[in-house]
Design a protein around this motif. Sequence first.
Motif: not given
Length: 480
Positions: A61-66, A101-109
Motif C-alpha cells: 500500500e502507498d502510505v504518504d508515498g512509501f 502492487c501497482t508498481e509491478f506493472g500496468d493495469y492495462s496489461s
Amino acid sequence: MFSGQKPGETWSAFFARRKETDAKREAHETAQRRSARMQREQNAARQKVPGKKGARVYVWEDVDGFRIRRAAGRQNYSFIWRSYSHSQRRYDAFNDKWDICTEFGDYSSSDDSKEDEDDGSYLYPGGIITHPPTLAESLQHEPIQPSNSDQIPDDVPTELLPHDENLYLQREGEFSSVSDLGRVFGSFEIEDREQPDEIRATLEDIAYLRFGFTSPSVPIPPPSSSLDWKLVRECLGDGHWPDYHFPNPSSGCRQELSTFFSYIKASNSVGDIPVEIYDIRQEMSDVRTLPALITLRKEDLNGTTHYIIRTAGNPPFEVGLTSAVSILEIIRRLRDHDIFEICTWLLNSGISFKTLILGPRSARRYPVAALPHGGLGFRPPGYTGDVNDYHAYLAFRNRLLSGFVGRAALMAGGLVARLAYGGNVSYDSVFYGPSDNVFDTGASFNVDRESTRAYWDDCLTDNDKDVICGVYRVATSAYN
C-alpha cells in the motif's frame, strides 16, 4: 502481522534481499522440496485466487508515498484479486506467497476481462473508484460475516460453549460480536492438514532407538528389583493413550525390557548396566562411531550444555539440542540423513531444538518482547470464556504465529509446537533458518569463556508462550 519488510525498506530493496535469500535456499534444496516448489510455481502460473489452503497474499500500500507491505486478509483475497492485473502480482514459490502492487506493472496489461477496464475504474461494494482499493476501504465495505451462523463450529470445545438460547442471534449480522472480533483481530482459516506420517515402530524399536536397549544373547543376572510391565510400557511412551496402544511383545522380550529398565533405575553409572543389553557399552554399536555425514561437538552456551550437529553439504545452519538422549537417538535413527531430515524428525517428534547461526556476541540472552506481558489480556473475577473468546484466541494466536514467532514455536517442542502446527505454521519456515531480523529480535547464545563468538536463533518470549497456549489473566480476591 509480521510482513517481512524491514523498517524503512523500499519494495525494490525487499525483493532484492529476498532474491538473494531464495538463491541460498535453492542451493541447499533437496530433490523433494524442489519438486514441490516447481509444482507450486506451475499452479501459480494459472493466476487463480488462493483459496483456504492456498498461498498468502500481501498488498503493497502507498502510505504518504512509501510502500508498506501488509497482509491482505484471506477473507479479502477474491475481491482484491480482481482489482489488480497479472503483471501487478508476483509469486514467490519458496515462501508460497503473493505480492500485489501497482508498481509491478500496468493495469492495462491485465488478461482479466472487466466491465470497467476501459475507463480504468474499479468496481467494489462501496461504489466506483479510480484507484485500487486499500485494505481499509475493502474492510469497511466487506464486513466479516460468521460462516454457518446457524450452527456452532465443530472445532470449538463443548466446555467453552455458553448456555445461552440467544447465542445465534448475538452472532449474526454486521454488528454481531463475531463480526466485531473479525474487524479487530482479522480472519483466519484453519486448514485441515494431515498429521506427519510416522513409522509405527514396535516397543522393542523404541527401546533401542531412544534408550539403547539390545536383546541379550546370553542370560543376564536379575536386578535387585524388577519394574512392573505397565510402568515399562509407560517409560516407552505407551499406556496413557487408550486409542494408541502398541501390541505386547513376547513374554521373553517383556522380561528383557523389564530387566533393562530396572537396571537403568537402580544404576549410578553407565558401567552398572550389563554390556549385553546396553549399546553404549558395546564396542561395535552405532553410537560408538559417528556417521560420515554428521559432525558433533559440545558447547556451553549461556551456561547450558548444548550438543551441536552439522551435516555435510554446507547447510545454512547447525542444529543445537540440550538433550543427550535425543542426540543418541539421531545417531541410531538418522545416520545417513541431512540436516533438513533431522529437523523434520525433531519437529514430528515434538523435541525442542535450535537452528543456530554465528553472529556477534551480545548481552541480550533473551528475545525482544514485542508486546507487554499479559497473554490474551485480563478478565474480571469469576469470568468465564465463551465461543467468541475462543475465536478471538485463534485469530490472535495465528496472527502471532504468522511471523518468526511461528518457526520458534515449532522448534519449542511439546504442546507449544503442536499448537503452532495446528495454526498452520509450515515446516519450511524452520528449514530456511533464522529470520532476517534475528540479530534484532532473536536471542544470543554466547559461547562461554570466549569474548567474541555467539550463536543466534529465533526464540519465544514468555508472553508468546502465553498467547499460543491461550492464557488469560483473571483477577482474584487476593491482593497479589
